[in-house]
Design a protein around this motif. Structure first.
Motif, mmCIF file in Angstrom:
data_model
loop_
_atom_site.group_PDB
_atom_site.id
_atom_site.type_symbol
_atom_site.label_atom_id
_atom_site.label_comp_id
_atom_site.label_asym_id
_atom_site.label_seq_id
_atom_site.Cartn_x
_atom_site.Cartn_y
_atom_site.Cartn_z
ATOM 1 N N TYR A 164 0.826 -1.209 0.000
ATOM 2 C CA TYR A 164 0.000 0.000 0.000
ATOM 3 C C TYR A 164 0.856 1.253 0.000
ATOM 4 N N LEU A 165 1.836 1.329 0.897
ATOM 5 C CA LEU A 165 2.631 2.545 1.052
ATOM 6 C C LEU A 165 3.366 2.898 -0.242
ATOM 7 N N ASN A 166 4.008 1.940 -0.865
ATOM 8 C CA ASN A 166 4.788 2.226 -2.060
ATOM 9 C C ASN A 166 3.903 2.498 -3.274
ATOM 10 N N THR A 167 2.805 1.764 -3.383
ATOM 11 C CA THR A 167 1.894 2.014 -4.506
ATOM 12 C C THR A 167 1.217 3.365 -4.365
ATOM 13 N N HIS A 168 0.789 3.695 -3.155
ATOM 14 C CA HIS A 168 0.163 4.991 -2.910
ATOM 15 C C HIS A 168 1.143 6.127 -3.179
ATOM 16 N N ALA A 169 2.399 5.975 -2.758
ATOM 17 C CA ALA A 169 3.401 7.012 -3.013
ATOM 18 C C ALA A 169 3.652 7.177 -4.510
ATOM 19 N N ALA A 170 3.659 6.063 -5.253
ATOM 20 C CA ALA A 170 3.844 6.150 -6.697
ATOM 21 C C ALA A 170 2.669 6.848 -7.369
ATOM 22 N N LEU A 171 1.462 6.579 -6.893
ATOM 23 C CA LEU A 171 0.282 7.259 -7.444
ATOM 24 C C LEU A 171 0.335 8.755 -7.167
ATOM 25 N N ALA A 172 0.728 9.105 -5.943
ATOM 26 C CA ALA A 172 0.811 10.522 -5.591
ATOM 27 C C ALA A 172 1.917 11.233 -6.365
#
Length: 282
Positions: A164-172
């Motif tokens: 979640y953390l890495n995917t969310h950061a990539a989306l942001a």
């Protein structure tokens, strides 16, 4: 009458001030990828371990020689003990990883593509991240009992957080100009997600995936020593009671092999999927 001969003189082009061929600077890139380079470190450790054992520098009761561990592993495999425990551990890790992967991706998309989703999800996940996952074991035992369900649930939590953390950061981190371009082109929501969001989030997703794969094995080591009757962790726990350090090392070596192989598989898939990127690692 004297004939006049006219000679046409063609002027030579002026020489360029400095037309020396440009040489490409070298030494800044890591160089070509070496085949099976990640095996060099483990093989070096194995060689040092074998050398120290052969020289008598290691206590055989505490750290058995590699050939002793290999002989013990072969014996455990031939009598069926190691094969059954490996199958049990793979099943637990597989179920927990699948649930954690699905939860991490779905929550990251819901939080990264919607302000309302971010308000509801991101803070909760950050709070969950701040709580030690293994500290949830007593509470999950009360809720789910001491069977397989609580073990799979803990593994799923360990896995979904880094994904979640890495995917969310990539989306942001997707450039907003791509969003504006998609709006100008009149892309639908589905095409926007497929052609802009997914390619932009894949690098971060694969980082989280690698961390999640490793986390599933780390969590499994602890969980299989809590009221378990099978699995590699149970095998190691029983060996501790009888002082069988060779059996403990067999379990650790198997865990290490699983971790290295699974990480290598994720790296291979990442290179294939993201072959369009030009990075230092490629």
């Amino acid at each position: 009458m004297t004939a006049v001969t006219t000679t046409t003189v063609t002027a030579a082009p002026a020489a360029a001030p400095d037309e020396r061929p440009r040489t490409r600077r070298s030494g800044l890139s890591p160089g070509r990828r070496l085949p099976a380079a990640r095996l060099a470190g483990p093989l070096l450790v194995l060689a040092l371990w074998a050398a120290a054992s052969a020289a008598g520098r290691l206590d055989p009761a505490a750290v058995p020689a590699p050939w002793t561990v290999l002989r013990t592993g072969v014996h455990l495999w031939t009598d069926g003990t190691l094969a059954g425990d490996i199958a049990t551990s793979l099943r637990r890790a597989g179920y927990g990883f699948a649930i954690g992967l699905t939860a991490g991706v779905v929550l990251a998309l819901a939080s990264g593509l919607s302000r309302a989703g971010e308000a509801l999800i991101d803070g909760t996940v950050q709070l969950n991240r701040a709580i030690p996952t293994l500290g949830l074991i007593p509470l999950f035992i009360l809720w789910l009992g001491i069977g397989e369900t609580f073990k799979i649930a803990i593994i799923a939590i360990v896995v979904y957080i880094p994904i979640y953390l890495n995917t969310h950061a990539a989306l942001a981190g997707i450039d907003h100009r791509f969003v504006e371009l998609a709006e100008v082109q009149g892309l639908s929501r589905a095409r926007f997600v497929r052609e802009v969001v997914v390619p932009g989030a894949l690098p971060g997703f694969f980082v989280g995936l690698r961390l999640g794969v490793t986390g599933s094995w780390l969590g499994l080591v602890v969980l299989e020593q809590i009221n378990a009757t099978s699995g590699l962790g149970y095998l190691m726990f029983q060996a501790t009671n009888y002082g069988q350090s060779d059996v403990i090392l067999v379990g650790l070596v198997v865990y290490g092999i699983f971790g290295l192989v699974s990480d290598s598989v994720v790296r291979l898939v990442e290179r294939r999927v993201l072959s369009w990127r030009r990075t230092l690692s490629s």
